[in-house]
Design a protein around this motif. Structure first.
Motif, PDB file in Angstrom:
ATOM      1  N   PRO A   6      -4.389  10.352  -5.195  1.00 37.80           N
ATOM      2  CA  PRO A   6      -3.791  11.399  -4.787  1.00 37.80           C
ATOM      3  C   PRO A   6      -4.283  12.289  -3.502  1.00 37.80           C
ATOM      4  O   PRO A   6      -3.428  12.996  -3.224  1.00 37.80           O
ATOM      5  N   ALA A   7      -5.590  11.914  -3.128  1.00 37.70           N
ATOM      6  CA  ALA A   7      -6.062  12.683  -2.085  1.00 37.70           C
ATOM      7  C   ALA A   7      -5.366  12.098  -0.896  1.00 37.70           C
ATOM      8  O   ALA A   7      -4.685  10.845  -0.705  1.00 37.70           O
ATOM      9  N   PRO A   8      -5.207  12.889   0.174  1.00 37.95           N
ATOM     10  CA  PRO A   8      -4.681  12.484   1.558  1.00 37.95           C
ATOM     11  C   PRO A   8      -5.685  11.206   2.103  1.00 37.95           C
ATOM     12  O   PRO A   8      -6.853  11.093   1.781  1.00 37.95           O
ATOM     13  N   ALA A   9      -5.221  10.338   2.840  1.00 38.26           N
ATOM     14  CA  ALA A   9      -5.830   9.106   3.410  1.00 38.26           C
ATOM     15  C   ALA A   9      -6.774   9.654   4.247  1.00 38.26           C
ATOM     16  O   ALA A   9      -7.947   9.123   4.200  1.00 38.26           O
ATOM     17  N   SER A  36      -4.563  16.301   8.495  1.00 42.21           N
ATOM     18  CA  SER A  36      -4.480  15.866   7.336  1.00 42.21           C
ATOM     19  C   SER A  36      -3.467  14.867   7.430  1.00 42.21           C
ATOM     20  O   SER A  36      -2.272  15.033   8.006  1.00 42.21           O
ATOM     21  N   ILE A  37      -3.661  13.621   7.038  1.00 44.19           N
ATOM     22  CA  ILE A  37      -2.580  12.524   7.108  1.00 44.19           C
ATOM     23  C   ILE A  37      -2.418  11.890   5.745  1.00 44.19           C
ATOM     24  O   ILE A  37      -3.614  11.397   4.867  1.00 44.19           O
ATOM     25  N   LEU A  66     -12.350  10.630   3.577  1.00 44.48           N
ATOM     26  CA  LEU A  66     -11.460   9.344   3.697  1.00 44.48           C
ATOM     27  C   LEU A  66     -11.081   9.244   2.232  1.00 44.48           C
ATOM     28  O   LEU A  66     -11.844   8.758   1.357  1.00 44.48           O
ATOM     29  N   GLY A  67      -9.880   9.258   1.873  1.00 46.74           N
ATOM     30  CA  GLY A  67      -9.258   9.234   0.745  1.00 46.74           C
ATOM     31  C   GLY A  67     -10.019  10.311  -0.352  1.00 46.74           C
ATOM     32  O   GLY A  67     -10.156   9.946  -1.422  1.00 46.74           O
ATOM     33  N   GLY A  68     -10.358  11.286   0.034  1.00 45.60           N
ATOM     34  CA  GLY A  68     -10.865  12.408  -0.538  1.00 45.60           C
ATOM     35  C   GLY A  68     -12.411  12.453  -0.849  1.00 45.60           C
ATOM     36  O   GLY A  68     -13.159  13.181  -1.432  1.00 45.60           O
TER      37      GLY A  68
END
Length: 243
Positions: A20-23, A48-49, A85-87
């Motif tokens: 669920p986290a942004p990449a 944010s990406i 990175l990915g949360g």
């Protein structure tokens, strides 16, 4: 004797990143270099990406593009601010943990290809998987699959010096994606290519993105940047425009 449990931070690095986290998430990132005078290459950048996005980062020389690439690629650290990175908050990680995270979740494509001249196409594509935990039995099948994906299965045993510029960049793309990274970072990927070959490489990137890969292209070429679904422009170290 009871086996010792892995350290929590190392376990977090080697485990799959939470979906669920942004990449990618930069929050108030500043990167300063000592002087005199002190130079701030990035100034309070927040970006944010999301997973699966296709983003280009543009800007004139000296705008901070290379510094941002180094931070996104875990090759450098912010002076101030957070990079997730990915949360996963990366600032508290040691160098070995950062290297493990980079090898497992990031792929890189550079303008200069950076292929090993005395290694075959297959050996070049295999190399990153020796260090990122890919099981031995999966390495060659993944490498051959990636080489076929970029249309070079007839060049598997060739050395890079016998290939055209476009073919060498295709090898670099295969090497980057064979490990199945979460994010592909491409730094001026068409800078050494003619217009027709550049279009072929960008079409290949777009095929990979269509399969769900998060793609970040850093470029000064407005035509290349315009192919992305979203454009981020840097000016004097700040995010000046997001389109």
């Amino acid at each position: 004797m009871t086996a010792k449990a892995p350290a929590p931070v190392l376990a977090a690095v080697t485990a799959p990143l939470p979906a669920p986290a942004p990449a990618i998430q930069l929050r108030d990132v500043t990167r300063s270099f000592p002087g005199p005078p002190e130079v701030q290459a990035l100034k309070g950048v927040s970006v944010s990406i999301a997973d699966g996005e296709y983003v280009s980062i543009t800007g004139p020389s000296g705008s901070g593009k290379s510094t941002m690439l180094n931070i996104l690629g875990l090759l450098d650290r912010p002076t101030v601010g957070e990079y997730r990175l990915g949360g996963l908050l990366t600032g508290s990680l040691g160098e070995d943990e950062r290297a493990a995270l980079r090898a497992r979740h990031l792929g890189f494509v550079f303008q200069a290809f950076h292929l090993m001249s005395r290694r075959s196409v297959l050996e070049n594509v295999l190399l990153p998987m020796l260090y990122n935990g890919t099981p031995r039995a999966e390495r060659e099948p993944r490498a051959r699959e990636a080489i076929e994906r970029v249309g070079l299965q007839h060049r598997t045993d060739f050395l890079p010096g016998t290939l055209s510029g476009g073919e060498r960049q295709r090898v670099a793309v295969a090497r980057a994606v064979a490990s199945r990274p979460r994010v592909l970072l491409a730094d001026e990927p068409t800078g050494n290519l003619d217009q027709a070959t550049s279009a072929e490489i960008m079409a290949l990137f777009e095929e990979l993105h269509a399969d769900g890969l998060t793609l970040v292209v850093i470029t000064h070429d407005v035509g290349v940047a315009g192919r992305a679904a979203r454009q981020i422009r840097l000016a004097d170290g700040r995010v000046g425009e997001v389109g």
